[in-house]
Scaffold this motif. Structure first.
Motif, PDB file in Angstrom:
ATOM      1  N   GLU A 132       0.714  -1.384  -0.008  1.00 58.84           N
ATOM      2  CA  GLU A 132       0.009  -0.038   0.070  1.00 58.84           C
ATOM      3  C   GLU A 132       0.834   1.234  -0.011  1.00 58.84           C
ATOM      4  O   GLU A 132       0.528   2.174  -0.456  1.00 58.84           O
ATOM      5  N   ASN A 133       1.920   1.342   0.564  1.00 59.46           N
ATOM      6  CA  ASN A 133       2.812   2.523   0.717  1.00 59.46           C
ATOM      7  C   ASN A 133       4.137   2.093   0.144  1.00 59.46           C
ATOM      8  O   ASN A 133       5.224   1.431   0.585  1.00 59.46           O
ATOM      9  N   PRO A 134       4.350   2.240  -1.030  1.00 60.57           N
ATOM     10  CA  PRO A 134       5.742   1.880  -2.002  1.00 60.57           C
ATOM     11  C   PRO A 134       6.687   2.782  -1.577  1.00 60.57           C
ATOM     12  O   PRO A 134       8.118   2.433  -1.832  1.00 60.57           O
ATOM     13  N   ASP A 135       6.589   4.059  -0.902  1.00 65.55           N
ATOM     14  CA  ASP A 135       7.504   5.136  -0.569  1.00 65.55           C
ATOM     15  C   ASP A 135       8.763   5.134  -1.517  1.00 65.55           C
ATOM     16  O   ASP A 135       9.954   5.012  -1.587  1.00 65.55           O
ATOM     17  N   ALA A 136       8.141   5.790  -2.486  1.00 69.54           N
ATOM     18  CA  ALA A 136       8.926   5.787  -3.978  1.00 69.54           C
ATOM     19  C   ALA A 136       9.069   7.246  -4.101  1.00 69.54           C
ATOM     20  O   ALA A 136       8.433   8.268  -3.686  1.00 69.54           O
ATOM     21  N   VAL A 137      10.391   7.550  -5.180  1.00 70.47           N
ATOM     22  CA  VAL A 137      10.835   8.714  -5.226  1.00 70.47           C
ATOM     23  C   VAL A 137      10.961   8.659  -6.848  1.00 70.47           C
ATOM     24  O   VAL A 137      11.609   7.572  -7.357  1.00 70.47           O
ATOM     25  N   SER A 138      11.118   9.945  -7.506  1.00 64.95           N
ATOM     26  CA  SER A 138      11.496  10.159  -8.889  1.00 64.95           C
ATOM     27  C   SER A 138      12.861  10.935  -8.781  1.00 64.95           C
ATOM     28  O   SER A 138      13.023  11.888  -7.898  1.00 64.95           O
ATOM     29  N   ALA A 139      13.705  10.704  -9.619  1.00 62.02           N
ATOM     30  CA  ALA A 139      14.880  11.555  -9.837  1.00 62.02           C
ATOM     31  C   ALA A 139      15.126  12.023 -11.279  1.00 62.02           C
ATOM     32  O   ALA A 139      15.001  10.751 -12.072  1.00 62.02           O
ATOM     33  N   GLN A 140      15.653  13.034 -11.658  1.00 66.67           N
ATOM     34  CA  GLN A 140      15.957  13.374 -12.790  1.00 66.67           C
ATOM     35  C   GLN A 140      17.522  13.813 -13.092  1.00 66.67           C
ATOM     36  O   GLN A 140      17.730  14.508 -12.141  1.00 66.67           O
ATOM     37  N   PHE A 141      18.084  13.343 -14.043  1.00 62.48           N
ATOM     38  CA  PHE A 141      19.640  13.479 -13.870  1.00 62.48           C
ATOM     39  C   PHE A 141      19.782  14.081 -15.631  1.00 62.48           C
ATOM     40  O   PHE A 141      19.269  13.772 -16.446  1.00 62.48           O
ATOM     41  N   LEU A 142      20.947  15.033 -15.528  1.00 62.27           N
ATOM     42  CA  LEU A 142      21.371  15.255 -16.912  1.00 62.27           C
ATOM     43  C   LEU A 142      22.709  14.424 -17.097  1.00 62.27           C
ATOM     44  O   LEU A 142      23.404  13.961 -16.277  1.00 62.27           O
ATOM     45  N   LEU A 143      22.834  13.984 -18.423  1.00 64.69           N
ATOM     46  CA  LEU A 143      24.265  13.247 -18.746  1.00 64.69           C
ATOM     47  C   LEU A 143      25.049  14.104 -19.244  1.00 64.69           C
ATOM     48  O   LEU A 143      24.830  15.233 -19.818  1.00 64.69           O
ATOM     49  N   THR A 144      26.305  14.002 -18.433  1.00 65.27           N
ATOM     50  CA  THR A 144      27.159  14.913 -18.690  1.00 65.27           C
ATOM     51  C   THR A 144      28.551  14.174 -19.740  1.00 65.27           C
ATOM     52  O   THR A 144      29.311  14.951 -19.765  1.00 65.27           O
ATOM     53  N   GLU A 145      28.460  12.783 -19.464  1.00 65.05           N
ATOM     54  CA  GLU A 145      29.576  12.053 -20.126  1.00 65.05           C
ATOM     55  C   GLU A 145      28.783  11.090 -21.385  1.00 65.05           C
ATOM     56  O   GLU A 145      27.683  11.181 -21.454  1.00 65.05           O
TER      57      GLU A 145
END
Length: 302
Positions: free
Chosen positions: A71-84
């Motif tokens: 019921e509670n997945p304790d989830a996050v999203s994150a966004q990254f820039l590729l630099t290499e």
């Protein structure tokens, strides 16, 4: 040094700048607002090599019960820039997934590489069969608004909303060498205060990046029709009101009740508008990061 010598050196520098990128001033991704490669950003997950994290992980409110899922997945999203080269980040993330005791998988016949554009999807599966990690690498060598600057979109939780469970996965083999992808320059002028925030694909302008704020990555269209995705780093809290006004300007339906998702100590505030019946779905999520705020505006129109 004589004035003539100084002038000659200045002229040479201008010529070199023009030859090296047509006057583009490359954005500095080593400063505030970016979390650097190797630094922990969520539990013991680290920012993958060859990337920088934009702001902070964003809590996801996925508590609606679904059969067979926590019921509670304790989830996050994150966004990254590729630099290499993207393969650097792909290899690092695959190793982290396996280091967390997860099975690194992908979809059958899924490609991971560059054919002009770059694309690679990678997932981490737990012993319970649930997808704990979902990662999507994308990028265009010539981003123009419809295509984002090369990036990694990542979700981590007890389960992820995309493919929480599947029987079709195949083991992922991390690529070797370099991808051959032509990494574009990130123009600092596209990120500064005063930059227009339009609905990409339409002529509508929602507003401008407010003073005391800047974009952490170039704007792009997350929709098959028109819309905009923006990640702001807001150092002057007064700018939040201007960004909220942009969300309202993009809305076509009623405002849902605000939400305050929490995951692992990260607390967010989410404003959202109904986009059904051919309108624009709008979400604005703000997450405090020390003395600043990361604000993610997502407008997806039918």
């Amino acid at each position: 040094m004589s004035l003539r010598s100084t002038a000659a050196l200045a002229a040479a520098a201008l010529l070199a700048a023009a030859a090296g990128g047509c006057g583009v001033t490359e954005a500095d991704t080593s400063g505030p607002g970016y979390v650097q490669a190797g630094e922990a950003f969520w539990d013991d997950w680290a920012v993958p090599e060859g990337t920088v994290l934009l702001g902070t992980p964003v809590p996801q409110d996925l508590a609606a019960p679904q059969e067979g899922l926590p019921e509670n997945p304790d989830a996050v999203s994150a966004q990254f820039l590729l630099t290499e080269d993207p393969y650097t980040a792909v290899r690092d993330l695959a190793a982290q997934i396996q280091g967390h005791g997860l099975r690194a998988v992908t979809a059958p016949d899924a490609a991971c590489g560059a054919d002009g554009d770059f694309a690679c999807d990678l997932y981490g599966i737990g012993g319970d069969g649930l997808t704990k990690v979902a990662a999507s690498f994308t990028g265009s060598p010539n981003p123009d608004g419809d295509d984002a600057h090369p990036r990694l979109d990542l979700e981590i939780g007890a389960w992820t909303p995309a493919f929480p469970r599947s029987d079709a996965w195949v083991d992922f083999t991390a690529p070797e060498g370099e991808s051959g992808f032509d990494m574009p320059k990130l123009d600092a002028a596209d990120l500064d205060a005063g930059t227009e925030v339009p609905l990409i694909g339409r002529d509508d302008v929602l507003g401008e990046v407010p003073e005391g704020a800047r974009l952490l990555a170039p704007l792009y269209n997350p929709s098959a029709t028109y819309g905009v995705h923006a990640v702001f780093f807001v150092e002057d809290g007064a700018g939040i009101a201007d960004i909220e006004a942009m969300a309202l300007a993009a809305s076509t339906g009623e405002r849902f009740p605000d939400a305050d998702p929490v995951s692992g100590g990260h607390v967010a505030h989410r404003i959202s508008y109904d986009g059904s019946a051919g309108g624009c779905g709008v979400e604005l999520t703000t997450v405090p990061t020390g003395e600043a705020v990361t604000a993610v505006l997502d407008v997806v129109c039918d």
